[in-house]
Design a protein around this motif. Sequence first.
Motif, PDB file in Angstrom:
ATOM      1  N   VAL A 311      -2.100 -44.229  -1.950  1.00 14.26           N
ATOM      2  CA  VAL A 311      -3.572 -44.476  -2.193  1.00 14.26           C
ATOM      3  C   VAL A 311      -3.863 -43.809  -0.598  1.00 14.26           C
ATOM      4  N   THR A 312      -4.799 -42.802  -0.513  1.00 13.61           N
ATOM      5  CA  THR A 312      -5.023 -42.178   0.703  1.00 13.61           C
ATOM      6  C   THR A 312      -6.643 -42.311   1.011  1.00 13.61           C
ATOM      7  N   LYS A 319      -8.509 -49.052   0.827  1.00 15.25           N
ATOM      8  CA  LYS A 319      -7.046 -48.683  -0.005  1.00 15.25           C
ATOM      9  C   LYS A 319      -6.382 -50.074  -0.101  1.00 15.25           C
ATOM     10  N   THR A 322      -7.538 -51.644  -3.518  1.00 19.42           N
ATOM     11  CA  THR A 322      -7.029 -51.025  -4.670  1.00 19.42           C
ATOM     12  C   THR A 322      -5.593 -51.437  -4.652  1.00 19.42           C
ATOM     13  N   GLU A 383       1.312 -49.430   5.157  1.00 18.94           N
ATOM     14  CA  GLU A 383       0.835 -48.104   5.529  1.00 18.94           C
ATOM     15  C   GLU A 383       2.267 -47.389   5.970  1.00 18.94           C
ATOM     16  N   THR A 406      -0.204 -46.633   1.373  1.00 12.23           N
ATOM     17  CA  THR A 406      -1.276 -45.960   1.666  1.00 12.23           C
ATOM     18  C   THR A 406      -0.598 -45.040   2.838  1.00 12.23           C
TER      19      THR A 406
END
Length: 556
Positions: A311-312, A319, A322, A383, A406
Amino acid sequence: MRLGDILLEARLLSSRQLETALDTQKKVGGRLGEVLVSLGFVTEFDMCNTLADQLGYPFIPNPEAQMDLSVTALVSEDLAKKYMAVPIRLDGNALVVALADPLNFIAVDDISLHCGRRVKPAVSTEKAIKRAHLAAYTVRSGGKMTAPEKGEPSPEQATRAYDLEEADDSGVVRTVNGLMATALSTRATDIHIEPVEHQVRIRYRVDGALQEGAPLAKSMMLPVLSRIKVMAGMDIAERRVPQDGRIEVEMQGRRLDLRVNSVPTIYGEKIAIRILDRSSALLGLADLGLPEHMLSHFRAMLAKPNGMMLVTGPTGSGKTTTLMAALGEINHSYRHIITIEDPVEYYLPGVNQVQVNNKAGLTFAMGLRSFLRQDPDVMMVGEIRDGETADIAVRAALTGHLVLSTLHTNQAAGAPSRLIDMGIEPFLLASSLIGVMAQRLVRKLCPRCRHPYVIDTDDPDYHLLEMAGMAGETLYRAEGCGYCDRSGYTGRVALVELLPVTGRVRQLITNRATSAEIQEAGRAAGMRTLWEDGLMKAAAGLTTLEQVKRVAFAEE
């Protein structure tokens, strides 16, 4: 004049509506104004604005922003709440007081007698006055604040406790508690305490936009910053370098985690406080606002036994929300799910969540490496920041694990190039990646006051809609009403694009194709871009074209 007569004269109310409201008032009781608002005959904002105009009083839609906290002691909290009033400032020897019911002359006399000053009434809405009460008076939440000892970020280690109920009544304690309570009542995600030349500026980030709060006197700067730094376990003697701290709070039945950061500026230290609400309900995938076809594709990707889903988007684009919704969708007793996050923003029952601790050497890469020996089915990495973390994530996805993470890229199609730049071999990435979702958050239009319009052919934006095949579509603009505090917006909605990694996309990744080529392949497979999704949501009345252009147009 009585309230009903004033509203009739201003043509905000019909005679029949007034009769209905008076009949209802006889049955249920309460003030006429409350009954009129509850029946939907008039908004509280319009009613107060009209009253102020007819009575010749100033109208103050946001008393919190104009309030001088030094005068709040002149009116007791009990009296202020009894009459739904709040002191604003001194005007000579007179006290300006905002009231929700300016026709209540007994309230004006009682407050004047209590404070020993002449009262100059002003008018505000009940909702705004309640919000100002939180900033003006000590919070009585019965909650506790705990701060980790300096240098020990782990909440399991020794803590100092700050009891809001038993705290002393000094102005500093009340001011800090008021800042936090105001942020809670306005759904703020951040508090900014910014020293400027002659005062201390207070701002709250609500729905992604900064809003001004009541400023503090310059003399309050050091006491307020010192108290926050003590609560957060920071060094109050060090003012030359940035610091980080953390405060745990229970207020009004909600558990909050406050992440505090200080930086030195030319006028003194600036404090930023990020608010993480532990008690907020976790969204499900169906609550994210994804179109039906996109939701089914996303669920199909999550159903795969292995691979990497990314997810970006920029910081603050939702993010993590989500990813947590995705984990909630696949969280079953027969799956072992483990996450490493910085910080842990949501608690998921049945999921093993690990907090990054850089001081102790627990990084994303180290946590991922150890996870592989924990027999996981699903791993979530907060991340991907460096090549080492990316390499471990890709190899984990290739060896039978589902990996969610992410990445900071502008578009979904830019994720493969970013990972290749980090040193990932294209053939490994093509074999492991199953999908990329890019998203942005835009402000959501208030459903009560949004106004439809059609763009004229001579408007510069007409060409944009024409290119998208939407010329002549009805759009909506923000108007503002009492329900949304005249902002025109309530909450936020996500713009989303989902890139499925098809055979063609895999081939392009292997050949080190550009982001533009991958984007075209995605669109050929049915991907809707951020810009296209934004236009659809603008046409549906969820947001405005200006909001869409702010986050998505530059990418097209």
